[in-house]
Design a protein around this motif. Structure first.
Motif, PDB file in Angstrom:
ATOM      1  N   HIS A   1      -5.030   5.179  -5.421  1.00 18.73           N
ATOM      2  CA  HIS A   1      -5.778   4.170  -4.713  1.00 18.73           C
ATOM      3  C   HIS A   1      -7.401   4.542  -4.980  1.00 18.73           C
ATOM      4  O   HIS A   1      -7.641   3.437  -5.653  1.00 18.73           O
ATOM      5  CB  HIS A   1      -5.019   3.784  -2.894  1.00 18.73           C
ATOM      6  CG  HIS A   1      -3.698   3.940  -3.044  1.00 18.73           C
ATOM      7  ND1 HIS A   1      -2.838   3.315  -3.634  1.00 18.73           N
ATOM      8  CD2 HIS A   1      -3.214   4.586  -2.161  1.00 18.73           C
ATOM      9  CE1 HIS A   1      -1.713   3.229  -3.693  1.00 18.73           C
ATOM     10  NE2 HIS A   1      -1.453   4.108  -2.251  1.00 18.73           N
TER      11      HIS A   1
ATOM     12  N   LYS B   1      -8.581   3.710  -8.607  1.00 17.80           N
ATOM     13  CA  LYS B   1      -8.683   2.567  -8.932  1.00 17.80           C
ATOM     14  C   LYS B   1      -9.900   1.934  -9.494  1.00 17.80           C
ATOM     15  O   LYS B   1     -10.357   0.950  -9.979  1.00 17.80           O
ATOM     16  CB  LYS B   1      -7.859   1.569  -8.697  1.00 17.80           C
ATOM     17  CG  LYS B   1      -5.761   2.431  -8.712  1.00 17.80           C
ATOM     18  CD  LYS B   1      -5.113   1.201  -7.449  1.00 17.80           C
ATOM     19  CE  LYS B   1      -3.685   1.635  -7.861  1.00 17.80           C
ATOM     20  NZ  LYS B   1      -2.890   1.335  -6.532  1.00 17.80           N
TER      21      LYS B   1
ATOM     22  N   LEU C   1      -6.538   0.550   3.122  1.00 16.58           N
ATOM     23  CA  LEU C   1      -5.635   1.230   3.382  1.00 16.58           C
ATOM     24  C   LEU C   1      -5.856   1.920   4.916  1.00 16.58           C
ATOM     25  O   LEU C   1      -4.451   2.084   5.432  1.00 16.58           O
ATOM     26  CB  LEU C   1      -6.291   2.555   2.953  1.00 16.58           C
ATOM     27  CG  LEU C   1      -5.671   2.804   1.424  1.00 16.58           C
ATOM     28  CD1 LEU C   1      -6.270   2.977   0.332  1.00 16.58           C
ATOM     29  CD2 LEU C   1      -4.449   1.855   0.943  1.00 16.58           C
TER      30      LEU C   1
END
Length: 812
Positions: A297, A300, A365
């Protein structure tokens, strides 16, 4: 001293004829003695193979001449740069050609085109120092940049921590010039598929045609079997040969070939603008699994790197003085793992925006700052350049930090750079830990998390057969996991002796046959670094290990305390074996280690070379009484006992302290020379010599006395000795400084007392100006045994310290 290690009898015996021819036809060093060969028998892997000999050519013509002579004599050749290979690429039982000392120049630089041509022996950091003034750099920033050579990096297809943006060595190599084993010198670069841009008289044309035909024939198999990850450095780069809508670059077949196909003479590199602005976010995680899972993640946000540091590495770093303040500033609390996310956009404002986005993403997250240890996390923002550099240094030292454990078992490199697609990284690491546990061990881990490349080293003692069997089993199970996840069993450090035997299970029988075809076409006689990539021995063949089955060190009588380490000699063995050959002592700038190597650039004079020599000596591999031999004294002759290695070596190798043991062994075996006595007993006669200064200084003014002292004491007649003086430093008889100041003791050494008292006078003035005071008689002179001018107001513990420092006795 122990008998010679079992297995060494099968090592190559030096060829007198080969050595004679090389010495006759070269001006560079030709090293065929056992001590020199032993220093080149290892790299940063756990292997050790004694070479037949070593040459250090002064010119590339000499290097190619050495290759031709070896070919004539039927001896294999292994080119070598910094000797930092993790997998045993640079060890073999033939002739080692060391390119690092002389063949290290920038041959040309095209600023407009952002390219340069270099000799293969140039060190990456040295290249980048020369490029920096032009605003350029070569960005394959391996952790061993202070000693890794460009030729070695090309041979290994090195990657570096920022390959997410810049790619690997292959992506940044434009062309190479190299000699085939038969002496054919060719340029390897871009060619069209029909070879219309290669002259009909070019000797390499037929070779290129054969390679492109192989690529066309095997294109489907290559597409099916080559791992689809950026970090794949195993086998030969056959994918560089397949047909495409662009020229094929034949240099990319040589990149990653580990010196098995051709002998590199020049490398043309692609350069990039230097990074001017950076921002780091240190992301904290309460569990290792969560850190690995988060990596997919975080990328990105388009960072240039995402690097993992686990709990073990954090704890080890906190025990190393140079890294402790860095860790304390960057890491808060007690996380199980951190990910260091680096942004490097041209505008620092863009970096700060991404840093803010990183904090928001971590919160999304579930890893914002919280007291809940199950979801504990957060981001420490690092914008100060000094702290950024400190973190980079800590990460670069990761391999060595992991090796700083003072125990028989050490983290061992053999599955340490497997690469898997990012979505599988967390599951892969979790299952890998289960593999370790099944075999009774655990692993240290850190990673290029942005690339799915995990640096993991199980802790094993390769002196034990059971641990060697465990290593084999772990390798087989780990590589099976990598295949399951469609990854690469070598994501950065290459094949060498560790992984080459596993190519068939990784690539399949057909592609391994293709690898053999490539090797046969380039090097039909098997001259160039055989046993790597194709036709390799078993990775667990203990006859090739640094610690062979018969390795042992008999009990040694040491003079100093080595109890912090395991092994013979009260731990001296363990202290010597702390050197893992990673070569941090070979750096040429920054810090001060190792000053003698920086002057001579000889492997004999670097801390690593000395530690290897000591290990071979105490284990009986250099013959009887090697520790006290003339060759050992030559090895340590230029060690200036500066202690730089003790403070800058990440594993804490203390060569100055080890040298004391060698000198003690030498004295016990051979006695003290006149020179030893004149130097060592100077404190005993210094006061008398100062009273007779004109007579004592007569030697400097008399050529005959100079020659006599050179003949009988080995003190050069060309060098003037320090002149004794009659006005020696005498401790003050009254209180110096104000009565209210803190009391200090000034240690007055022999040289400053007798030769340069101005230093001590100045020291007293500085102490007084600083508000300190010295009582009468509290200047301690080291001129044993004369203590008449110095009272000793010392506690017993202070007097023991005095004894330890000066060797001047202790009486309670």
């Amino acid at each position: 001293m122990a008998a010679e290690v079992a297995g060494t009898s099968s090592e190559s015996v030096p060829s007198d004829r080969l050595a004679a021819r090389l010495a006759r036809e070269m001006t560079g060093d030709v090293l065929f003695d056992r001590f020199s060969r032993g220093r080149y028998a290892t790299d940063a892997s756990f292997y050790q193979i004694m070479p037949a000999g070593v040459v250090v050519p002064r010119t590339m013509d000499e290097a190619l001449r050495a290759l031709a002579i070896a070919r004539d004599e039927g001896v294999k050749v292994t080119p070598r740069g910094g000797g930092t290979s993790q997998c045993g690429q640079t060890v073999n039982d033939g002739l080692v050609v060391d390119l690092s000392k002389h063949l290290n120049k920038v041959l040309s630089l095209d600023l407009a085109g952002r390219t340069c041509v270099v000799e293969p022996g140039i060190v990456l950091d040295d290249l980048n120092r020369q490029l920096k003034k032009h605003g350029l750099w070569f960005p394959v920033d391996v952790s061993t940049a202070s000693r890794a050579t460009i030729g070695g990096m090309a041979g290994n297809n090195s990657c570096g921590g920022r390959s997410l943006r810049y790619g690997t060595m292959r992506d940044n190599t434009l062309a190479m010039e190299a000699s085939l084993a038969d002496g054919t010198l060719s340029r390897f670069g871009e060619v069209s598929h029909d070879l219309s841009d290669v002259g009909s008289d070019d000797s390499a044309r037929a070779l290129f045609r054969d390679m492109l035909d192989l690529g066309a024939r095997e294109a489907e198999e290559i597409a099916a079997r080559f791992p689809k990850v950026q970090r794949r450095v195993g086998g030969y780069n056959l994918d560089a040969l397949v047909p495409r809508n662009a020229p094929n670059n034949m240099a990319h077949l040589l990149v990653g070939s580990e010196g098995t196909l051709a002998f590199t003479t020049k490398v043309e590199l692609k350069l990039w603008p230097v990074i001017r602005n950076k921002a780091l976010g240190v992301c904290h995680f309460g569990s290792f699994y969560e850190a690995m899972d988060a990596a997919q993640h975080l990328v990105k946000l388009k960072p240039i790197a995402v690097e993992l540091v686990d709990r073990t590495m954090i704890a080890l770093g906190r025990d190393i003085a140079m890294f402790k303040p860095i860790i304390n500033a960057a890491i808060k609390g007690d996380p199980d793992a951190v990910l260091v996310v680096e942004f490097a956009e041209e505008d620092q404002a863009d970096n700060l925006v991404r840093l803010k986005q990183l904090g928001e993403l971590m919160g999304d997250l579930g890893f914002g700052w919280t007291n809940d240890q199950r979801k504990w996390g957060g981001v420490v923002e690092i914008t100060e350049p000094a702290l950024q550099s400190g973190i980079a240094d800590f990460r670069a030292a990761g391999l060595n930090v992991m090796m700083s454990m003072k125990q028989e078992g050490k983290p061992v490199s053999f599955v340490e750079d497997c690469a898997v697609p990012l979505p599988h990284l967390a599951d892969y690491t979790a299952r890998l830990n289960e593999v370790f546990a099944r075999h009774g061990t655990s692993g240290t881990m850190y990673a290029h998390a942005s690339e799915g490349c995990l640096h993991v080293r199980p802790v094993l003692n390769l002196k034990l057969e059971k641990d060697v069997k465990a290593m084999r089993a772990i390798a087989e199970e780990a590589f099976a996991l990598v295949r399951e996840y469609k990854g690469s069993h070598s994501g950065e450090h290459g094949d060498g002796l560790v992984r080459s035997e596993f190519h068939e299970t990784m690539f399949g029988e057909r592609l391994v046959a293709d690898f053999r075809e490539v090797k046969q076409r380039f090097d039909p006689a098997g001259v160039l670094n055989p046993g790597k990539i194709v036709d390799a021995p078993r990775m667990d063949d203990r006859s090739l290990f640094r610690f062979k089955p018969g390795y042992r060190v008999t009990e040694l009588k040491m003079k100093l305390d080595w109890s912090a380490y395991p092994g013979a000699g009260g731990g001296f063995q363990g202290a010597v074996e702390m050197c893992n050959n990673n070569g941090a002592c070979r750096k040429l700038e920054g810090g001060v280690m190792c000053p003698s190597y920086r002057t001579t650039r000889d492997e004999r004079d670097v801390t690593r070379g000395r530690a290897n020599t000591l290990r071979l000596a105490i284990s009986g591999q250099l013959g009887a009484d090697a520790l006290a031999s003339d060759e050992m004294m030559e090895t340590l002759k230029l060690c200036v006992s500066c202690k730089a290695c003790r403070h800058e070596c990440p594993t804490g190798v203390d060569m100055a302290k080890m040298k004391i043991e060698v000198l003690a062994a030498r004295a016990a075996s051979h006695g003290l020379t006149l020179r030893d006595r004149l130097v060592g007993y100077l404190p005993r006669y210094a006061n008398l010599a100062s009273r007779l200064a004109p007579l004592a200084n007569l030697r400097n003014r008399t050529p005959l006395l100079r020659k006599l002292l050179e003949r009988f004491a080995g003190i050069s007649a060309r060098r003037a000795l320090p002149a004794f003086r009659s006005d020696v430093f005498v401790p003050p008889a009254e209180v110096v400084g104000s009565e209210g100041g803190r009391e200090v003791v000034l240690f007055a050494d022999t040289f400053n007392r007798i030769y340069e008292r101005e230093n001590l006078d100045a020291a007293l003035r500085v102490l007084v100006a600083g508000g300190y005071r010295q009582k009468p008689g509290c200047t301690r002179a080291s001129n044993h045994p004369s203590r008449t001018s110095n009272k000793r107001p010392w506690t017993p513990s202070f007097r023991k310290l005095e004894s330890a420092i000066y060797g001047c006795g202790y009486n309670s």
